[in-house]
Design a protein around this motif. Structure first.
Motif, short mmCIF file in Angstrom:
data_model
loop_
_atom_site.label_atom_id
_atom_site.label_comp_id
_atom_site.label_asym_id
_atom_site.label_seq_id
_atom_site.Cartn_x
_atom_site.Cartn_y
_atom_site.Cartn_z
N PRO A 64 3.94 8.25 -3.44
CA PRO A 64 3.97 6.95 -4.13
C PRO A 64 4.77 5.87 -3.41
O PRO A 64 4.75 4.72 -3.85
N ARG A 65 5.44 6.22 -2.33
CA ARG A 65 6.26 5.23 -1.61
C ARG A 65 5.39 4.07 -1.15
O ARG A 65 4.37 4.27 -0.47
N LYS A 66 5.81 2.84 -1.50
CA LYS A 66 5.08 1.65 -1.08
C LYS A 66 5.67 1.11 0.22
O LYS A 66 6.89 1.03 0.38
N ILE B 140 2.67 10.99 7.64
CA ILE B 140 2.97 9.57 7.55
C ILE B 140 4.45 9.43 7.21
O ILE B 140 4.91 9.88 6.17
N SER B 141 5.21 8.85 8.14
CA SER B 141 6.66 8.84 8.07
C SER B 141 7.17 7.41 8.18
O SER B 141 6.72 6.66 9.05
N VAL B 142 8.09 7.03 7.30
CA VAL B 142 8.53 5.64 7.17
C VAL B 142 10.03 5.53 7.52
O VAL B 142 10.86 6.28 7.01
N ARG C 194 0.85 -1.19 0.00
CA ARG C 194 0.00 0.00 0.00
C ARG C 194 0.88 1.24 0.00
O ARG C 194 1.92 1.28 0.68
N THR C 195 0.49 2.26 -0.75
CA THR C 195 1.29 3.49 -0.77
C THR C 195 0.90 4.38 0.39
O THR C 195 -0.22 4.31 0.93
N THR C 196 1.83 5.27 0.75
CA THR C 196 1.53 6.22 1.82
C THR C 196 0.43 7.19 1.40
O THR C 196 -0.34 7.66 2.23
N LEU C 197 0.33 7.48 0.10
CA LEU C 197 -0.75 8.35 -0.37
C LEU C 197 -2.10 7.69 -0.20
O LEU C 197 -3.09 8.35 0.15
N ALA D 96 -7.44 8.50 5.24
CA ALA D 96 -7.62 9.41 6.37
C ALA D 96 -8.65 10.48 6.04
O ALA D 96 -9.52 10.82 6.87
N ALA D 97 -8.57 11.03 4.83
CA ALA D 97 -9.54 12.04 4.41
C ALA D 97 -10.96 11.48 4.43
O ALA D 97 -11.90 12.15 4.89
#
Length: 260
Positions: free
Chosen positions: A87-89, A74-76, A40-43, A49-50
């Motif tokens: 787009p980060r998965k 959201i921080s990875v 799942r992407t962070t977006l 959340a929205a």
């Protein structure tokens, strides 16, 4: 007579509003925890959340704040705070911090948690457990009559002997109608005279703890804060009411690090 400080004391009516905002923020946070999974992407999580906020008739406290572009932070992994969905998965072995702030009927609830995705290293496991515990060390000082400095200092005093460091550039804060109110709540013992905690004060207490150096840098997006050495970081937060007795967690959730 002038107040000795600028820390806002909430009325019983205002505290009732803050209870609703805090419970809503906690509910959304825990729904998002369930969505943190490989692939799942962070977006996608930010967009979820929205949707969750819309369903609960509230809005993001972060979106548009000084130009911030996300619904949540959201921080990875090495990202400490203020990560923006993109787009980060998410990958197995990641740690993902979700920081959710909402505005509900004009009042703000603010909370954060770090999630372990699948098998994480032993060092990372220790980091997450220690960071969550440091939050509760701080909360154990959130009593009327105690000094704020003791609450703040308890975080670093707990994690430093374990080999971890606290971030100094970003701190907790008072919270109410505004996202950031007095006082600042650092995760180390501040110098100088420290205010005495009083019933009706509401604090966002949020340890940010690094596995390695406490040094940070900010990415080119102008927001995402990362560890200078690339080692992982963890972040746990509650909105806490100072009462005549036990501290009240306005963003109450079950204790424990998700994924461990």
């Amino acid at each position: 007579m002038a107040r000795r400080h600028k820390i806002k004391i909430k009325t019983p009516h205002e505290i009732g509003r803050m209870r609703i905002a805090g419970a809503t923020a906690s509910e959304i946070l825990m729904e998002l925890v369930k969505a943190v999974e490989p692939g799942r992407t962070t977006l996608e999580i930010d967009q979820l959340a929205a949707d969750l906020m819309r369903q609960r008739d509230c809005k993001s406290a972060f979106l548009g704040y000084r130009g911030f572009r996300g619904q949540i932070c959201i921080s990875v992994n090495e990202e400490i705070v203020h990560g923006i969905g993109g787009p980060r998965k998410i990958q197995p072995g990641d740690v993902v911090t979700l920081d959710v702030g909402v505005v509900k009927s004009g009042w703000i609830g603010d909370n954060a948690i770090t999630v372990a995705v699948g098998d994480v290293t032993d060092e990372t496991r220790r980091l997450l457990v220690a960071t969550e515990q440091s939050l509760f060390e701080a909360i154990s000082h959130a009593y009327a009559g105690k000094r704020l400095a003791d609450l703040c200092g308890s975080v670093e005093e707990y994690v430093a002997p374990l080999g971890f460091t606290v971030v100094r550039e970003f701190v907790g804060h008072g919270v109410g109608r505004d996202l950031h109110e007095e006082p600042q709540v650092p995760n180390y013992r501040p110098q100088g005279k420290s205010p005495i905690l009083e019933p009706g004060m509401i604090l966002a207490i949020e340890p940010m703890v690094n596995a390695g150096t406490r040094s940070i840098r900010i990415l080119d997006d102008g927001w995402t804060v990362v560890t200078a050495d690339g080692k992982p970081s963890a972040h746990f937060e509650h909105t806490v009411l100072i009462t005549e007795g036990e501290p009240e967690l306005l963003t109450w959730r079950e204790r424990g690090v998700p994924g461990l």
